[in-house]
Design a protein around this motif. Structure first.
Motif, short mmCIF file in Angstrom:
data_model
loop_
_atom_site.label_atom_id
_atom_site.label_comp_id
_atom_site.label_asym_id
_atom_site.label_seq_id
_atom_site.Cartn_x
_atom_site.Cartn_y
_atom_site.Cartn_z
N VAL A 121 0.96 -1.36 0.14
CA VAL A 121 -0.06 -0.06 0.10
C VAL A 121 0.85 1.17 -0.12
O VAL A 121 2.01 1.17 0.46
N ASP A 122 0.26 2.46 -0.36
CA ASP A 122 1.29 3.46 -0.36
C ASP A 122 1.44 4.04 1.12
O ASP A 122 0.75 3.71 2.05
N ASN A 123 2.73 4.43 1.12
CA ASN A 123 3.25 4.45 2.54
C ASN A 123 3.19 5.86 3.03
O ASN A 123 3.72 7.03 2.44
N VAL A 124 2.33 6.24 3.85
CA VAL A 124 1.79 7.39 4.33
C VAL A 124 2.77 8.10 5.88
O VAL A 124 2.38 9.08 6.26
N PHE A 125 3.65 7.05 6.05
CA PHE A 125 4.34 7.23 7.33
C PHE A 125 5.72 8.05 6.95
O PHE A 125 6.44 7.69 6.10
N PHE A 126 6.34 8.65 8.04
CA PHE A 126 7.78 9.26 8.01
C PHE A 126 8.47 8.45 9.04
O PHE A 126 8.21 8.62 10.25
N PRO A 127 9.02 7.38 8.92
CA PRO A 127 9.91 6.74 9.74
C PRO A 127 11.02 7.71 10.42
O PRO A 127 11.89 8.13 9.84
N SER A 128 10.72 7.91 11.73
CA SER A 128 11.80 9.06 12.49
C SER A 128 13.20 8.44 12.60
O SER A 128 14.19 9.08 12.65
N LYS A 129 13.25 7.12 12.16
CA LYS A 129 14.71 6.50 12.32
C LYS A 129 15.50 7.13 11.00
O LYS A 129 16.61 7.12 11.07
#
Length: 390
Positions: free
Chosen positions: A298-306
Motif C-alpha cells: 500500500v502507499d506509505n503515508v508514514f515518515f519513519p523517524s529513524k
C-alpha cells in the motif's frame, strides 16, 4: 515574546517515538519562542526541567488496553484514561493566561478533543499529526468505525487554527480531502537528534554490516531481503555469512523470525532486542549502512523517524518502500537507494558491490541532507508557521 504550550501525553517517555520527537522539537525552539510542555509521565520518564510540567493521572490505562484489544481503530478516538487526563489538563491551562498557542500532539489521537476546550478559552489551537488517522494502514477497522474516524479527523481539521503533518504524501491526501481548509494545513518534518553527525565513525573492518532499527511486524516484512540473500549466496564465491551480516534491532514478529529460519539465513541475519538510544548509536557508528522497511502493498503515508538519525550518520541507506512513499521520496532526493516489489535481484547486486568495496557508495549521497532535520532548523520553520496565525 509569545508563549507556546505543547500538550504531549508521552513526552519524556524514552521508548515512545512521539514523545522523543516533541522533546527534540522543543529543544529547537529555544531562542525563538518560550515553550512549556504538559505531559502525562511514565515510570521511565526523564526528570522534568523547569519548563516541563508533569500532570499525573489515576492509572486507568488497563481499560484502554482492553479497548485496543477490541479494536485499535476504536482506541483512536475513545479513551477513558485520556479523557480524564484531558479534564485535568484543561483545569490547568485555563489558568495559563500568558500562553498564546496550544499545540496538541497525536499520538494518542483522543487528546485532540482538548482542542474544543482550547477554543473556549480563546487560544490558538494547533493540531499535530505525528501519524495519520484515516489513512493509517495499520488500523484494522469496520465500515462503521471508518466513518467515525473520518468524522473525527474532519472535526480536528475544522476546529484547529493550524494542522501540522510531517510529510507531503499525507499533505496531498489532506489537501484533497479538506480543500476548504488547505490554507491552514502545513508540513513540518521530524527532527533528528543534535550532534549525531559528530559521533566518531571509525574505519570499518571485518564483515560488511547493515542495520535495521525498529519493529518489524504485519505488512512490514523482509521477504525481498531474504530473496536477495538467496541470490547472493549463489553468486558469491565462499560463504556469505563470513563477509556479510544484517542486524535487526527491535521488536521482531515471530512470523519474520520463522521466515528467516526457513530461508536458512539465521547465520546472516542477527536479531537484537530493543536497546537504549546510546547503545543504538554505538551500533550505528560501527556498521556500513542502514536498512528501512515499509509495507510494499500500500502507499506509505508514514515518515519513519529513524530516517532522520540514519541521515545524520552519513552512511548509505537501502530502503524497501512502494512507489508512492515518504521514505522513497526522501531516499531518492538525498541520493540513497530504494527498492520495491520484485527488485530483490537489483538489491542483491548492489550489496555484492558493497561487499567487494565497502566504500563504493560513500560519495554518492548528499552528506548535508541531515541538516534539514536539525531541531533548530525545524524549530525555526515551526515558529514561522506560528507567526502566520498572529
Amino acid at each position: 515574546m509569545n508563549k507556546l504550550l505543547c500538550v504531549c501525553f508521552p513526552y519524556g517517555n524514552n521508548l515512545d517515538p512521539s514523545g522523543i520527537q516533541i522533546k527534540r522539537l522543543n529543544s529547537g525552539l529555544k531562542g525563538y519562542i518560550e515553550t512549556l510542555v504538559l505531559y502525562r509521565g511514565y515510570r521511565n520518564s526523564t526528570v522534568p526541567n523547569e519548563n516541563e510540567i508533569q500532570a499525573k493521572q489515576i492509572g486507568l490505562s488497563f481499560l484502554d488496553r482492553l479497548c485496543f484489544y477490541i479494536s485499535p481503530a476504536l482506541a483512536c478516538f475513545f479513551s477513558i484514561d485520556q479523557y480524564l487526563w484531558i479534564v485535568k489538563v484543561y483545569n490547568r491551562i485555563k489558568k495559563m493566561h500568558d500562553v498564546d498557542y496550544i499545540m496538541i500532539s497525536s499520538c494518542p489521537f483522543p487528546l485532540q478533543i482538548l482542542g474544543l476546550f482550547v477554543k473556549r478559552i480563546k487560544k490558538k489551537y494547533i493540531a499535530q499529526f505525528l501519524d495519520p488517522l484515516v489513512d493509517n494502514t495499520y488500523l484494522k477497522r469496520s465500515f462503521i468505525l471508518n466513518i467515525f474516524l473520518k468524522k473525527y479527523e474532519r472535526f480536528i481539521v475544522k476546529n484547529a487554527d493550524l494542522v501540522i503533518l510531517n510529510n507531503y504524501v499525507v499533505y496531498s491526501l489532506f489537501s484533497r480531502r479538506y480543500s476548504e481548509y488547505v490554507d491552514k494545513i502545513v508540513v513540518l518534518p521530524h527532527c533528528t537528534e543534535n550532534n549525531l553527525n559528530v559521533i566518531q565513525n571509525g574505519r570499518r573492518s571485518g564483515k560488511v554490516k547493515l542495520i535495521h532499527a525498529g519493529s518489524l511486524y504485519g505488512e512490514r516484512k523482509i521477504t525481498e531481503i531474504n530473496i536477495a540473500l538467496k541470490e547472493m549466496k549463489q553468486k558469491l564465491e565462499g560463504k556469505l555469512s563470513d563477509c556479510f551480516e544484517i542486524l535487526l534491532i527491535g521488536r521482531i514478529d515471530n512470523s519474520i523470525k520463522e521466515e528467516i529460519k526457513q530461508c536458512n539465513n539465521e547465520d546472516i541475519i542477527r536479531i537484537i532486542p530493543p536497546v537504549s538510544a546510546t547503545a543504538l548509536y554505538e551500533y550505528y557508528s560501527k556498521v556500513d549502512g542502514f536498512i528501512v522497511v515499509d509495507s510494499l502493498n500500500v502507499d506509505n503515508v508514514f515518515f519513519p523517524s529513524k530516517l532522520c538519525e540514519y541521515f545524520s550518520f552519513n552512511k548509505i541507506i537501502f530502503g524497501f518502500s512502494p512507489k508512492i512513499s515518504t521514505t522513497r521520496d526522501l531516499l531518492e532526493e538525498s541520493g540513497h537507494f530504494c527498492f520495491g516489489i520484485g527488485e530483490s535481484g537489483v538489491f542483491a547486486q548492489t550489496l555484492l558491490n558493497l561487499i567487494k568495496d565497502r566504500y563504493c557508495y560513500d560519495e554518492i549521497f548528499d552528506k548535508m541532507y541531515y541538516k534539514k532535520f536539525l531541531p533548530e532548523v525545524v524549530g525555526q520553520k515551526f515558529v514561522t508557521y506560528l507567526k502566520s496565525l498572529s
